[in-house]
Design a protein around this motif. Structure first.
Motif, short mmCIF file in Angstrom:
data_model
loop_
_atom_site.label_atom_id
_atom_site.label_comp_id
_atom_site.label_asym_id
_atom_site.label_seq_id
_atom_site.Cartn_x
_atom_site.Cartn_y
_atom_site.Cartn_z
N GLY A 79 0.81 -1.21 0.00
CA GLY A 79 0.00 0.00 0.00
C GLY A 79 0.84 1.26 0.00
O GLY A 79 0.51 2.25 -0.67
N ASP A 80 1.95 1.22 0.75
CA ASP A 80 2.86 2.37 0.76
C ASP A 80 3.45 2.61 -0.62
O ASP A 80 3.58 3.75 -1.07
CB ASP A 80 3.98 2.15 1.78
CG ASP A 80 3.46 2.21 3.21
OD1 ASP A 80 2.36 2.77 3.40
OD2 ASP A 80 4.13 1.68 4.10
N PHE A 81 3.83 1.52 -1.26
CA PHE A 81 4.42 1.63 -2.61
C PHE A 81 3.41 2.24 -3.59
O PHE A 81 3.74 3.13 -4.39
CB PHE A 81 4.88 0.26 -3.09
CG PHE A 81 5.36 0.25 -4.51
CD1 PHE A 81 6.61 0.76 -4.83
CD2 PHE A 81 4.55 -0.24 -5.53
CE1 PHE A 81 7.04 0.78 -6.15
CE2 PHE A 81 4.98 -0.22 -6.84
CZ PHE A 81 6.23 0.28 -7.16
N ARG A 82 2.16 1.74 -3.52
CA ARG A 82 1.14 2.24 -4.44
C ARG A 82 0.83 3.71 -4.16
O ARG A 82 0.58 4.48 -5.08
CB ARG A 82 -0.14 1.41 -4.31
CG ARG A 82 0.03 -0.03 -4.81
CD ARG A 82 -1.28 -0.77 -4.83
NE ARG A 82 -2.23 -0.15 -5.75
CZ ARG A 82 -3.45 -0.61 -5.98
NH1 ARG A 82 -3.88 -1.70 -5.34
NH2 ARG A 82 -4.24 0.00 -6.83
N LEU A 83 0.84 4.09 -2.88
CA LEU A 83 0.59 5.48 -2.53
C LEU A 83 1.68 6.39 -3.08
O LEU A 83 1.39 7.44 -3.67
CB LEU A 83 0.51 5.62 -1.01
CG LEU A 83 0.27 7.05 -0.48
CD1 LEU A 83 -1.06 7.59 -0.99
CD2 LEU A 83 0.31 7.07 1.04
N LYS A 84 2.93 5.97 -2.90
CA LYS A 84 4.05 6.74 -3.44
C LYS A 84 3.97 6.83 -4.96
O LYS A 84 4.25 7.88 -5.56
CB LYS A 84 5.38 6.11 -3.02
CG LYS A 84 5.69 6.19 -1.53
CD LYS A 84 6.05 7.61 -1.15
CE LYS A 84 6.49 7.67 0.33
NZ LYS A 84 6.84 9.05 0.72
N LEU A 85 3.59 5.71 -5.60
CA LEU A 85 3.48 5.67 -7.06
C LEU A 85 2.39 6.61 -7.55
O LEU A 85 2.57 7.37 -8.52
CB LEU A 85 3.21 4.25 -7.54
CG LEU A 85 3.05 4.06 -9.06
CD1 LEU A 85 4.32 4.48 -9.79
CD2 LEU A 85 2.69 2.61 -9.38
N ASP A 86 1.25 6.59 -6.85
CA ASP A 86 0.15 7.46 -7.23
C ASP A 86 0.51 8.94 -7.07
O ASP A 86 0.14 9.77 -7.91
CB ASP A 86 -1.10 7.14 -6.41
CG ASP A 86 -1.71 5.79 -6.79
OD1 ASP A 86 -1.38 5.29 -7.88
OD2 ASP A 86 -2.51 5.25 -6.01
N LEU A 87 1.24 9.25 -6.01
CA LEU A 87 1.69 10.62 -5.82
C LEU A 87 2.64 11.05 -6.93
O LEU A 87 2.58 12.19 -7.42
CB LEU A 87 2.37 10.77 -4.45
CG LEU A 87 1.44 10.67 -3.23
CD1 LEU A 87 2.28 10.66 -1.94
CD2 LEU A 87 0.45 11.83 -3.21
N HIS A 88 3.51 10.12 -7.31
CA HIS A 88 4.43 10.39 -8.41
C HIS A 88 3.67 10.61 -9.72
O HIS A 88 4.00 11.51 -10.50
CB HIS A 88 5.41 9.22 -8.56
CG HIS A 88 6.32 9.35 -9.74
ND1 HIS A 88 7.46 10.14 -9.72
CD2 HIS A 88 6.26 8.79 -10.98
CE1 HIS A 88 8.06 10.06 -10.89
NE2 HIS A 88 7.36 9.25 -11.67
N VAL A 89 2.65 9.79 -9.93
CA VAL A 89 1.84 9.90 -11.15
C VAL A 89 1.14 11.25 -11.20
O VAL A 89 1.14 11.93 -12.23
CB VAL A 89 0.81 8.75 -11.23
CG1 VAL A 89 -0.23 9.02 -12.32
CG2 VAL A 89 1.51 7.43 -11.50
N VAL A 90 0.51 11.64 -10.09
CA VAL A 90 -0.19 12.92 -10.02
C VAL A 90 0.76 14.08 -10.31
O VAL A 90 0.40 15.04 -11.00
CB VAL A 90 -0.86 13.10 -8.64
CG1 VAL A 90 -1.40 14.52 -8.49
CG2 VAL A 90 -1.98 12.10 -8.46
#
Length: 601
Positions: free
Chosen positions: A7-18
């Motif tokens: 979940g942490d990885f996906r959160l970081k990835l989503d923030l990077h995407v945004v």
């Protein structure tokens, strides 16, 4: 950096995407445009010029690298999407193609292509053709995504139609100017004229399609006819909806409805699918029937030649263009005395001239089921008018032509049946396509006059043909009869025809007559040695995109060819559409002045 949970990885990835999504998409789009145009330019050079082995190898690599880029782009965009599953669903067709491309490159790396069976230039050419198909599919997908922005442009549908044909003509002209497209070279004005004639599905030709153009050039002409017949915008909107899934946007829906001249209750994408399905089905059946007839003919060097000839004439017939691979058109001995292929071509011309909307109304399984289920459900009034007008024009035109030309252009026919059949074929083809089984230069003045009238009326709305259209002619006749009888309203099948339609019909006819007059005036100045009747005939033929010619067009100078090219362009767009595109629409004031009366007539 370590991540404690997924979940942490996906959160970081989503923030990077945004944070980086917009800039990544922008960079990918810029790279996509650059790579696509570079590769297309390389392929144009490959087919348009003679290339050595070194250049050929470089172009092969360029195409393969561009495909690798499209694969990488797809997965990068998927990665930079916040809803990756929805992204795949929304681009499922593209996803399948990308998977096929991956399998293609894996097979190149794994399978042993060193066997003697795979050696040789022929296999290399076939393989490269296969790779190009993949490339052009990806280019179509990219263009389809870009075409979804058409609805956001501040250009009216008539303006887009005008612009799309200009672009198509320009591209066709550039391609026909390439050395490998013609046998002995071609001037700019002849390339422009041929491209305009093909794009506007006319068929008027100043060069021999069979001898002055190579096989590659003939393919370009055939593709221009296909794109011009269905309208390049129809292709763009269909593929846009098909690949992008953008089928429900209101602005997009209204744009497509305006382009297709349909009512506001029509499902645009469903209609586009019907048009494409009908086109593919009809052209496939026509090609098969012609190929069955011609495959054993001694006039063709091979089965491939017979197939290409069948495909070429099917496309030019259905799209109402009179281009032929014989110098004498359908007077060539290969087909002149063969009723079966002439009947197939005549039916293709007739079906293409009826119009896509009428064909959909007549043959759509949905509408057929509704008419069977509900006895009160009938075909649309527009379709009824098209069928009635087309029937009587063909019947009356055939009888008049048969009577007036019996001892003239039909004098050399073998029998009464042959004369009648040639009259029928000429009347059907004259309305919209430039095919001819008799020498137009031998037609007497009465025959030429009735032919010009048929060309001027033309095909039906929503079809590949030109002219003022059968429905316009029908409204004019009803209006004249109504005026004579003193009626204040024009009626058809217990329905009142709105004044807006009557007003548009008169406007179309008046503007068409003015255009033909200006064209004749200009040609009389630029081509003083040409007989005036021939000038009128060529002008009407060009405007109606019919394509018939008395033969004098080959002697025209560049000014005369330019006049006819402009005539073909406006005739294909439509005088009213052209006026709408070039004029500024104003809002009518809610108040009106008192009526005034004066004498007319």
């Amino acid at each position: 950096m370590e991540y404690k949970t997924v979940g942490d990885f996906r959160l970081k990835l989503d923030l990077h995407v945004v944070k980086y999504q917009k800039i990544v998409i922008l960079l990918l789009n810029i790279a996509s445009v650059t790579i696509s145009f570079t590769t297309i330019g390389a392929l144009i050079y490959y087919y348009g010029f003679q290339v050595d082995i070194t250049v050929k190898s470089l172009i092969h690599k360029a195409v393969n690298y561009s495909l690798l880029f499209y694969i990488a782009k797809y997965f990068i965009l998927m990665l930079y999407s916040l809803q990756r599953k929805n992204y795949i669903k929304g681009s499922f067709v593209e996803f399948i193609i990308i998977l096929l491309l991956i399998l293609h490159f894996i097979s190149l790396a794994v399978l042993p292509f060193s066997f003697d069976f795979f050696k040789g230039e022929r296999f290399e050419d076939l393989y490269f053709l296969f790779v190009q198909i993949y490339f052009f599919v990806m280019v179509i997908i990219e263009l389809s995504k870009a075409s979804t922005k058409l609805g956001n442009l501040h250009i009216s549908p008539p303006g887009l139609m005008l612009l799309s044909f200009l672009v198509l003509i320009a591209i066709g002209t550039g391609l026909l100017l390439l050395p490998e497209m013609t046998t002995q070279g071609i001037t700019f004005i002849n390339a422009l004229f041929t491209s305009t004639s093909a794009s506007c599905v006319t068929g008027l030709s100043v060069l021999s399609t069979a001898h002055d153009f190579t096989f590659k050039g003939q393919i370009i002409i055939m593709l221009l006819v296909q794109l011009g017949g269905m309208s390049i915008l129809t292709f763009a909107t269909f593929f846009s909806a098909f690949f992008s899934g953008n089928k429900t946007g209101l602005r997009y829906q209204h744009l497509v409805r305006d382009l297709l001249a349909t009512d506001k209750g029509t499902d645009s994408f469903r209609l586009l699918k019907s048009i494409f399905a009908a086109t593919i089905l009809i052209e496939t059946m026509g090609c098969i029937l012609l190929f069955v007839c011609w495959q054993g003919n001694d006039a063709f060097d091979s089965t491939g030649d017979a197939f290409f000839c069948s495909l070429f004439h099917t496309i030019t017939a259905f799209n109402s263009a009179g281009f032929s691979l014989w110098d004498d058109n359908l007077m060539d001995m290969t087909i002149h005395n063969s009723y079966f292929p002439q009947t197939i071509i005549m039916l293709l011309v007739l079906i293409g001239g009826i119009g896509f909307l009428a064909l959909t109304d007549l043959f759509s399984p949905k509408y057929i089921k509704l008419r069977r289920q509900y006895k009160w459900k009938k075909i649309m009034p527009g379709t009824q008018i098209v069928l009635i007008t087309t029937f009587w024009i063909i019947v009356a035109g055939t009888l008049i032509f048969f009577t007036t030309e019996y001892n003239h252009s039909l004098a050399n026919s073998n029998s009464v049946f042959d004369k009648f059949f040639r009259s029928l074929f000429q009347v059907v083809a004259s309305r919209t396509a430039g095919f001819n089984t008799i020498d137009v230069s031998t037609i007497a003045i009465p025959g030429l006059l009735i032919t010009m009238l048929l060309m001027f009326i033309g095909a039906s709305p929503g079809s590949t043909g030109g002219g003022i259209k059968t429905t316009t002619f029908f409204v004019l006749i009803k209006s004249v009869i109504g005026t004579i009888k003193g009626k204040k309203r024009i009626e058809f099948n217990k329905r009142t025809i709105p004044f807006d339609i009557v007003d548009k019909s008169y406007s179309i006819v008046i503007m068409s007559v003015i255009l033909i007059f200006i064209s004749c005036f200009a040609l009389a100045i630029f081509e003083p040695r040409v007989a005036f009747l021939d000038i009128i005939f060529e002008s009407v033929s060009a405007f109606s995109t019919s394509g018939l010619s008395t033969g004098c067009i080959t002697d025209f100078g560049w000014q005369g060819k330019l006049v006819l090219a402009l005539n073909m362009y406006i005739g294909r767009i439509g005088t009213l559409t052209m006026a709408f595109a070039l004029s500024k629409r104003i809002k009518e004031s809610p108040h009106y002045y008192p009526d005034t009366y004066f004498m007319v007539g």
